[in-house]
Enzyme design. Structure first.
Site, PDB file in Angstrom:
ATOM      1  N   SER A  45       9.105  12.294  -1.527  1.00 48.89           N
ATOM      2  CA  SER A  45       8.546  10.945  -1.689  1.00 48.89           C
ATOM      3  C   SER A  45       9.502   9.875  -1.169  1.00 48.89           C
ATOM      4  O   SER A  45       9.062   8.780  -0.802  1.00 48.89           O
ATOM      5  CB  SER A  45       8.191  10.666  -3.154  1.00 48.89           C
ATOM      6  OG  SER A  45       9.329  10.875  -3.965  1.00 48.89           O
ATOM      7  N   ARG A 104      21.667  -4.519   3.299  1.00 52.54           N
ATOM      8  CA  ARG A 104      22.543  -4.114   2.191  1.00 52.54           C
ATOM      9  C   ARG A 104      24.013  -4.391   2.426  1.00 52.54           C
ATOM     10  O   ARG A 104      24.747  -4.727   1.492  1.00 52.54           O
ATOM     11  CB  ARG A 104      22.367  -2.613   1.908  1.00 52.54           C
ATOM     12  CG  ARG A 104      21.033  -2.282   1.297  1.00 52.54           C
ATOM     13  CD  ARG A 104      20.918  -0.790   1.050  1.00 52.54           C
ATOM     14  NE  ARG A 104      19.554  -0.467   0.656  1.00 52.54           N
ATOM     15  CZ  ARG A 104      18.944   0.653   0.977  1.00 52.54           C
ATOM     16  NH1 ARG A 104      19.580   1.597   1.668  1.00 52.54           N
ATOM     17  NH2 ARG A 104      17.715   0.851   0.586  1.00 52.54           N
ATOM     18  N   THR A 131       0.815  -1.227   0.000  1.00 57.63           N
ATOM     19  CA  THR A 131       0.000   0.000   0.000  1.00 57.63           C
ATOM     20  C   THR A 131       0.845   1.272   0.000  1.00 57.63           C
ATOM     21  O   THR A 131       0.310   2.369  -0.098  1.00 57.63           O
ATOM     22  CB  THR A 131      -0.897   0.018   1.255  1.00 57.63           C
ATOM     23  OG1 THR A 131      -0.051  -0.225   2.395  1.00 57.63           O
ATOM     24  CG2 THR A 131      -1.978  -1.040   1.183  1.00 57.63           C
ATOM     25  N   GLY A 132       2.174   1.150   0.121  1.00 61.06           N
ATOM     26  CA  GLY A 132       3.039   2.333   0.225  1.00 61.06           C
ATOM     27  C   GLY A 132       3.380   2.926  -1.128  1.00 61.06           C
ATOM     28  O   GLY A 132       2.951   2.435  -2.176  1.00 61.06           O
ATOM     29  N   CYS A 143      18.138   4.813  -2.952  1.00 58.72           N
ATOM     30  CA  CYS A 143      17.796   5.552  -4.173  1.00 58.72           C
ATOM     31  C   CYS A 143      18.916   6.486  -4.640  1.00 58.72           C
ATOM     32  O   CYS A 143      19.237   6.544  -5.830  1.00 58.72           O
ATOM     33  CB  CYS A 143      16.511   6.340  -3.958  1.00 58.72           C
ATOM     34  SG  CYS A 143      16.365   7.037  -2.310  1.00 58.72           S
ATOM     35  N   HIS A 170      15.030  12.602  -7.379  1.00 58.90           N
ATOM     36  CA  HIS A 170      16.183  13.156  -6.679  1.00 58.90           C
ATOM     37  C   HIS A 170      17.154  13.731  -7.719  1.00 58.90           C
ATOM     38  O   HIS A 170      17.344  13.147  -8.794  1.00 58.90           O
ATOM     39  CB  HIS A 170      16.949  12.059  -5.924  1.00 58.90           C
ATOM     40  CG  HIS A 170      16.205  11.447  -4.765  1.00 58.90           C
ATOM     41  ND1 HIS A 170      15.000  11.924  -4.279  1.00 58.90           N
ATOM     42  CD2 HIS A 170      16.547  10.394  -3.972  1.00 58.90           C
ATOM     43  CE1 HIS A 170      14.630  11.178  -3.240  1.00 58.90           C
ATOM     44  NE2 HIS A 170      15.536  10.244  -3.043  1.00 58.90           N
TER      45      HIS A 170
HETATM   46  P1  NAP Z   1       5.330   4.281   2.773  1.00 56.82           P
HETATM   47  O1  NAP Z   1       4.647   4.977   1.664  1.00 56.82           O
HETATM   48  O2  NAP Z   1       5.300   4.873   4.131  1.00 56.82           O
HETATM   49  O3  NAP Z   1       4.766   2.770   2.851  1.00 56.82           O
HETATM   50  C1  NAP Z   1       5.139   1.889   3.862  1.00 56.82           C
HETATM   51  C2  NAP Z   1       4.573   0.514   3.573  1.00 56.82           C
HETATM   52  O4  NAP Z   1       5.010  -0.377   4.599  1.00 56.82           O
HETATM   53  C3  NAP Z   1       3.053   0.491   3.592  1.00 56.82           C
HETATM   54  O5  NAP Z   1       2.578  -0.467   2.675  1.00 56.82           O
HETATM   55  C4  NAP Z   1       2.782   0.034   5.005  1.00 56.82           C
HETATM   56  O6  NAP Z   1       1.505  -0.576   5.185  1.00 56.82           O
HETATM   57  C5  NAP Z   1       3.861  -0.998   5.172  1.00 56.82           C
HETATM   58  N1  NAP Z   1       4.062  -1.310   6.582  1.00 56.82           N
HETATM   59  C6  NAP Z   1       4.331  -0.464   7.597  1.00 56.82           C
HETATM   60  N2  NAP Z   1       4.344  -1.135   8.778  1.00 56.82           N
HETATM   61  C7  NAP Z   1       4.078  -2.424   8.493  1.00 56.82           C
HETATM   62  C8  NAP Z   1       3.935  -3.591   9.275  1.00 56.82           C
HETATM   63  N3  NAP Z   1       4.074  -3.564  10.597  1.00 56.82           N
HETATM   64  N4  NAP Z   1       3.660  -4.756   8.649  1.00 56.82           N
HETATM   65  C9  NAP Z   1       3.504  -4.797   7.316  1.00 56.82           C
HETATM   66  N5  NAP Z   1       3.612  -3.718   6.508  1.00 56.82           N
HETATM   67  C10 NAP Z   1       3.901  -2.546   7.102  1.00 56.82           C
HETATM   68  O7  NAP Z   1       6.858   4.079   2.463  1.00 56.82           O
HETATM   69  P2  NAP Z   1       7.589   3.818   1.034  1.00 56.82           P
HETATM   70  O8  NAP Z   1       8.064   5.106   0.503  1.00 56.82           O
HETATM   71  O9  NAP Z   1       6.753   2.949   0.179  1.00 56.82           O
HETATM   72  O10 NAP Z   1       8.876   3.053   1.508  1.00 56.82           O
HETATM   73  C11 NAP Z   1       8.803   1.797   2.159  1.00 56.82           C
HETATM   74  C12 NAP Z   1      10.193   1.301   2.486  1.00 56.82           C
HETATM   75  O11 NAP Z   1      10.899   1.037   1.280  1.00 56.82           O
HETATM   76  C13 NAP Z   1      11.063   2.325   3.232  1.00 56.82           C
HETATM   77  O12 NAP Z   1      10.858   2.267   4.604  1.00 56.82           O
HETATM   78  C14 NAP Z   1      12.449   1.943   2.824  1.00 56.82           C
HETATM   79  O13 NAP Z   1      12.987   0.924   3.660  1.00 56.82           O
HETATM   80  C15 NAP Z   1      12.244   1.403   1.432  1.00 56.82           C
HETATM   81  N6  NAP Z   1      12.577   2.425   0.431  1.00 56.82           N
HETATM   82  C16 NAP Z   1      13.704   2.261  -0.230  1.00 56.82           C
HETATM   83  C17 NAP Z   1      14.060   3.165  -1.166  1.00 56.82           C
HETATM   84  C18 NAP Z   1      15.345   2.988  -1.857  1.00 56.82           C
HETATM   85  O14 NAP Z   1      16.105   3.891  -1.849  1.00 56.82           O
HETATM   86  N7  NAP Z   1      15.610   1.874  -2.466  1.00 56.82           N
HETATM   87  C19 NAP Z   1      13.287   4.275  -1.462  1.00 56.82           C
HETATM   88  C20 NAP Z   1      12.116   4.443  -0.767  1.00 56.82           C
HETATM   89  C21 NAP Z   1      11.776   3.493   0.185  1.00 56.82           C
HETATM   90  P3  NAP Z   1       0.248   0.283   5.737  1.00 56.82           P
HETATM   91  O15 NAP Z   1      -0.253   1.068   4.569  1.00 56.82           O
HETATM   92  O16 NAP Z   1      -0.686  -0.799   6.160  1.00 56.82           O
HETATM   93  O17 NAP Z   1       0.756   1.117   6.851  1.00 56.82           O
HETATM   94  C1  3JM Z   2      14.622   4.970   2.352  1.00 55.90           C
HETATM   95  O1  3JM Z   2      13.180   1.447   8.505  1.00 55.90           O
HETATM   96  C2  3JM Z   2      12.752   2.514   8.115  1.00 55.90           C
HETATM   97  O2  3JM Z   2      12.208   3.340   8.855  1.00 55.90           O
HETATM   98  C3  3JM Z   2      12.945   2.842   6.656  1.00 55.90           C
HETATM   99  C4  3JM Z   2      13.845   3.994   6.447  1.00 55.90           C
HETATM  100  C5  3JM Z   2      14.106   4.259   4.981  1.00 55.90           C
HETATM  101  C6  3JM Z   2      15.161   3.661   4.290  1.00 55.90           C
HETATM  102  C7  3JM Z   2      15.946   2.575   4.932  1.00 55.90           C
HETATM  103  O3  3JM Z   2      16.872   2.864   5.707  1.00 55.90           O
HETATM  104  O4  3JM Z   2      15.637   1.407   4.646  1.00 55.90           O
HETATM  105  C8  3JM Z   2      13.312   5.189   4.324  1.00 55.90           C
HETATM  106  C9  3JM Z   2      13.569   5.530   3.021  1.00 55.90           C
HETATM  107  C10 3JM Z   2      15.430   4.018   2.983  1.00 55.90           C
HETATM  108  C11 3JM Z   2      16.555   3.432   2.244  1.00 55.90           C
HETATM  109  O5  3JM Z   2      16.395   3.189   1.052  1.00 55.90           O
HETATM  110  O6  3JM Z   2      17.652   3.259   2.784  1.00 55.90           O
END
Ligand code: NAP
Ligand code: 3JM
Length: 340
Positions: free
Chosen positions: A161, A100, A11-12, A131, A245
């Site tokens: 974002s 990682r 859903t994120g 990212c 970015h």
């Molecule tokens: P987001 O929009 O806040 O979405 C978070 C997602 O995690 C939602 O689907 C949420 O579900 C789910 N979630 C939270 N708590 C949970 C739980 N206890 N059990 C199961 N699901 C749970 O965040 P996002 O931007 O999509 O990013 C999500 C994650 O991806 C980040 O925290 C980060 O680790 C990673 N990320 C990586 C990059 C990268 O650079 N590669 C970039 C962005 C993000 P609900 O809707 O039910 O709360």
């Molecule tokens: C990008 O664990 C968390 O709260 C997620 C934090 C987060 C991360 C991470 O450290 O995994 C948010 C957005 C990243 C990332 O890609 O490193």
């Protein structure tokens, strides 16, 4: 033949983009299983015109039968659940920082180190880099291969974002309040006021007053490029931009490389688009990169502080190439190599 694919964090911001990218790239999905928190249980998301119900991750007794899981629900969920999926026979591609730097987990950008993908058998986890790292290494690799790189100094201009759906709403709400002449709501998801501001604070402060986001750019780049001696000094800044970015990247090369040659090698590099006609006001822009999968490079010029050196401006959609697209490309590599 298709695969049984799970999305954790469906859903994120990143999770919803997984659905789009899997569909656009015709990834062979036979069955899709969507997980999020208990808050989202029963919500419906559309994939290829069909609705799929979101399940609560915490209530799932087993993950057997799933072939591959794409994770984007934060580091603590990855730490807890990726090993559970793996021990149930699932291959996990994880978007968080949790795995990682684990030496038993490959960290892969398909344009840069596709060969590493096969080294996932110890943990059955493959990590997707941060990212800011992804777009930088896609742009550095062709120059590294041609001229070598000794050191990099990078400043990032990161969109909200990258901090998730709640941070997008925070920028909207602060901007709306400002336009209406009302007091700005307190920052909750970004460290300080983000509307009409630049915030040099992403993730937490660590050693030597660098942030974790800045150290990710150093450590992940070294691992992906297989070069533990490469020096990277980063300043990571959140800016009031919704998607994409931007990065100012300055590097000292080992051999001289002219800006013309750099433009030529970058133009031929996979996943790179050179946009570099400053006299026509043509350079990469966040608003143009949004929704695209490539890394855009421009303002390519001789560096005036490093000799020999180059400077450039690198822009990519952080949710697509910086997260969802890169993860799906890793899944495609696994399919292509017959690893799943
Ligand atoms: P987001 O929009 O806040 O979405 C978070 C997602 O995690 C939602 O689907 C949420 O579900 C789910 N979630 C939270 N708590 C949970 C739980 N206890 N059990 C199961 N699901 C749970 O965040 P996002 O931007 O999509 O990013 C999500 C994650 O991806 C980040 O925290 C980060 O680790 C990673 N990320 C990586 C990059 C990268 O650079 N590669 C970039 C962005 C993000 P609900 O809707 O039910 O709360
Ligand atoms: C990008 O664990 C968390 O709260 C997620 C934090 C987060 C991360 C991470 O450290 O995994 C948010 C957005 C990243 C990332 O890609 O490193």
């Amino acid at each position: 033949m298709g695969y049984r694919v799970a999305i954790v964090g469906a859903t994120g911001e990143v999770g919803r983009t997984f659905l789009k990218v899997l569909e656009e790239r015709s990834f062979p999905v036979d069955e899709l299983v969507l997980f999020a928190s208990e808050r989202s249980e029963g919500q419906r998301l559309t994939f290829k015109g069909k609705e799929h119900e979101v399940k609560a991750l915490s209530k799932q007794p087993s993950f057997r039968g799933i072939d591959i899981a794409l994770f984007s629900a934060g580091g603590s969920i990855s730490k807890e659940f990726a090993p559970k999926f793996a021990s149930d026979g699932v291959v996990v591609v994880d978007n968080s920082s949790a795995w990682r730097m684990d030496p038993d987990v490959p960290l892969v950008v398909p344009e840069v180190n596709p060969e590493d993908v096969k080294n996932f058998h110890k943990k059955r986890i493959i990590a997707n880099p941060n990212c800011s790292t992804i777009q930088m290494v896609v742009a550095l690799k062709p120059i590294y291969d041609h001229a070598g790189i000794k050191r990099v100094v990078v400043s990032t201009y990161q969109s909200v974002s990258g901090a998730g759906a709640k941070a997008i709403r925070e920028l909207e709400e602060q901007t709306r309040a400002w336009c209406e002449g009302k007091p700005l709501p307190e920052p909750k998801h970004i460290a300080r006021q983000i509307a009409f501001n630049c915030v040099p604070h992403i993730d937490v402060f660590m050693d030597m007053d660098y942030t974790k986001e800045e150290l990710k750019m150093l450590n992940e780049t070294r691992k992906i490029m297989h070069d533990p001696d490469l020096k990277v000094s980063a300043t990571a800044v959140r800016v009031p931009v919704f998607y994409s970015h931007s990065e100012s990247v300055h590097m000292e090369t080992k051999k001289e490389i002219s800006p013309e040659k750099a433009r030529e090698v970058l133009s031929k590099a996979p996943g790179v688009v050179v946009v570099d006609e400053p006299s026509k006001k043509e350079y990469p822009l966040a608003v143009n990169a949004q929704g695209r999968d490539e890394v855009f490079v421009g303002r390519i010029r001789k560096d005036l502080a490093f000799e020999p050196g180059l400077a450039m401006w690198v822009v990519a959609d952080n949710i697509r190439k910086g997260a969802a697209t890169n993860t799906v490309q890793i899944a495609e590599l696994l399919v292509k190599e017959g690893l799943i």
